[in-house]
Enzyme design. Structure first.
Site, PDB file in Angstrom:
ATOM      1  N   HIS A 231       0.797  -1.227   0.000  1.00 43.01           N
ATOM      2  CA  HIS A 231       0.000   0.000   0.000  1.00 43.01           C
ATOM      3  C   HIS A 231       0.831   1.280   0.000  1.00 43.01           C
ATOM      4  O   HIS A 231       0.649   2.150  -0.847  1.00 43.01           O
ATOM      5  CB  HIS A 231      -0.929  -0.007   1.211  1.00 43.01           C
ATOM      6  CG  HIS A 231      -1.889   1.147   1.241  1.00 43.01           C
ATOM      7  ND1 HIS A 231      -1.593   2.340   1.856  1.00 43.01           N
ATOM      8  CD2 HIS A 231      -3.125   1.287   0.715  1.00 43.01           C
ATOM      9  CE1 HIS A 231      -2.615   3.174   1.705  1.00 43.01           C
ATOM     10  NE2 HIS A 231      -3.560   2.561   1.030  1.00 43.01           N
ATOM     11  N   GLU A 271      -4.060  -4.242   9.412  1.00 41.72           N
ATOM     12  CA  GLU A 271      -4.253  -3.372   8.245  1.00 41.72           C
ATOM     13  C   GLU A 271      -3.262  -2.207   8.210  1.00 41.72           C
ATOM     14  O   GLU A 271      -3.634  -1.046   8.342  1.00 41.72           O
ATOM     15  CB  GLU A 271      -5.685  -2.851   8.180  1.00 41.72           C
ATOM     16  CG  GLU A 271      -6.729  -3.943   8.025  1.00 41.72           C
ATOM     17  CD  GLU A 271      -8.109  -3.379   7.766  1.00 41.72           C
ATOM     18  OE1 GLU A 271      -8.238  -2.521   6.877  1.00 41.72           O
ATOM     19  OE2 GLU A 271      -9.052  -3.788   8.472  1.00 41.72           O
ATOM     20  N   HIS A 273      -1.202   0.770   6.825  1.00 44.74           N
ATOM     21  CA  HIS A 273      -1.361   1.700   5.698  1.00 44.74           C
ATOM     22  C   HIS A 273      -0.103   2.554   5.555  1.00 44.74           C
ATOM     23  O   HIS A 273       0.878   2.129   4.970  1.00 44.74           O
ATOM     24  CB  HIS A 273      -2.626   2.532   5.877  1.00 44.74           C
ATOM     25  CG  HIS A 273      -3.870   1.789   5.547  1.00 44.74           C
ATOM     26  ND1 HIS A 273      -4.254   1.512   4.254  1.00 44.74           N
ATOM     27  CD2 HIS A 273      -4.833   1.240   6.333  1.00 44.74           C
ATOM     28  CE1 HIS A 273      -5.378   0.830   4.245  1.00 44.74           C
ATOM     29  NE2 HIS A 273      -5.761   0.652   5.509  1.00 44.74           N
ATOM     30  N   GLU A 288      -4.688   0.635  10.540  1.00 42.23           N
ATOM     31  CA  GLU A 288      -6.076   1.098  10.522  1.00 42.23           C
ATOM     32  C   GLU A 288      -6.918   0.427  11.595  1.00 42.23           C
ATOM     33  O   GLU A 288      -7.969   0.939  11.988  1.00 42.23           O
ATOM     34  CB  GLU A 288      -6.705   0.897   9.146  1.00 42.23           C
ATOM     35  CG  GLU A 288      -7.991   1.685   8.997  1.00 42.23           C
ATOM     36  CD  GLU A 288      -8.520   1.753   7.587  1.00 42.23           C
ATOM     37  OE1 GLU A 288      -9.560   2.407   7.392  1.00 42.23           O
ATOM     38  OE2 GLU A 288      -7.908   1.173   6.670  1.00 42.23           O
TER      39      GLU A 288
END
Length: 297
Positions: A231, A271, A273, A288
């Site tokens: 990401h 998660e 990021h 996240e």
């Protein structure tokens, strides 16, 4: 190279899961600064663990990517209300609306011209904002390209990802644009960074890391897990970048020779990021699911 686990990776809670830590950067004050995308807040995390959060004027403004500006403040995109935000180290906030309605600003970085440059996901434009708040917009020669992250390159130009156009773009400070298509179909580039010599980017759709020279020549390095959904990416030094694997709960390292090492996070569903080199030289990632991760190099 095989994935590896390391006890040097730590996680720290900084918010409720619903608040969504998303972007992260090192500030001029020796602290980490984060966006809480679902809460309409900016957070400051000191290296001693103390945390301060600052509410913005709209809880739905969706603060997204954050970067230090040339004026000693932090600047961030507000994709929810199509604005650019500014926060000083003592917490004073300002917002500047973009001229084009529904622009969807996302990536932001300081340029070589003492201004901030940002992407507009929904309107195929690159924006420039001065520290006084004056905005200029430059249209791109594409439709539905979804410009995403942006970084200052080694050539005094700005380089950006076009997630849906499957390309890397370059824009000069005068507004001249060049697009470089990627070799892999459906690569869907997102994060981008410069190591001082070349520009690096992640391909969230193809599970690869890319490197593009100033000439436009592209190299791609497949990840061991092509479904990892890389990401964001940041440069630690020339020929060394670190990236987040949003879909796999890992942080990865890539070198100029194409060597890739991956480190699992304690919470695989965290998660990750945004990612940044912290004031302490460690890698810090926004999770996240409600935390931050620190990986000591």
């Amino acid at each position: 190279m095989p994935r590896s686990e390391t006890p040097s990776v730590e996680e720290f809670p900084v918010a409720r899961e619903a608040e969504g830590p998303y972007g992260i950067t090192a500030g001029p004050d020796g602290a980490l600064w984060l966006t809480l995308v679902h809460a309409g807040r900016i957070a400051r995390l000191a290296l001693d663990g103390s945390l301060t959060t600052y509410p913005l004027d709209s809880p739905d403004c969706r603060p997204t990517v954050i970067a230090p500006g040339p004026d000693g403040a932090l600047w961030f995109t507000r994709s929810g209300d199509h604005s650019i935000g500014r926060i000083t180290p003592d917490g004073e906030t300002t917002a500047f609306r973009t001229p084009t309605p529904g622009s969807g600003p996302y990536g932001i970085t300081a340029g070589p011209d003492d201004a901030l440059w940002f992407t507009q996901m929904h309107t195929d434009r690159i924006g420039r904002i001065t520290v006084e708040g004056e905005v200029t917009e430059f249209p791109l020669p594409t439709e539905g390209g979804f410009p995403s992250a942006v970084a200052a390159g080694p050539d005094r130009a700005l380089w950006f990802t076009l997630n849906q156009a499957n390309a890397i773009g370059r824009i000069t400070t005068d507004g001249d644009v060049t697009l470089h298509p990627l070799p892999t179909p459906g690569a869907a580039p997102v994060g981008i960074a410069c190591d001082g010599e070349a520009v690096w980017f992640v391909e969230i759709g193809a599970g690869q890391i890319g490197r593009i020279a100033a000439s436009g020549a592209v190299e791609e390095f497949p990840l061991p897990d092509r479904t990892a959904r890389p990401h964001a990416i940041t440069a630690a030094s020339a020929g060394e970048c670190w990236f987040t694997e949003w879909g796999a709960g890992r942080i990865g390292r890539v070198t100029a020779a194409g060597g890739i090492t991956e480190y699992g996070l304690p919470s695989p569903a965290s998660e990750p990021h945004g990612i940044a080199v912290g004031p302490d030289g460690a890698l810090w990632a926004a999770l996240e699911a409600g935390g931050v991760a620190r990986l000591a190099r």
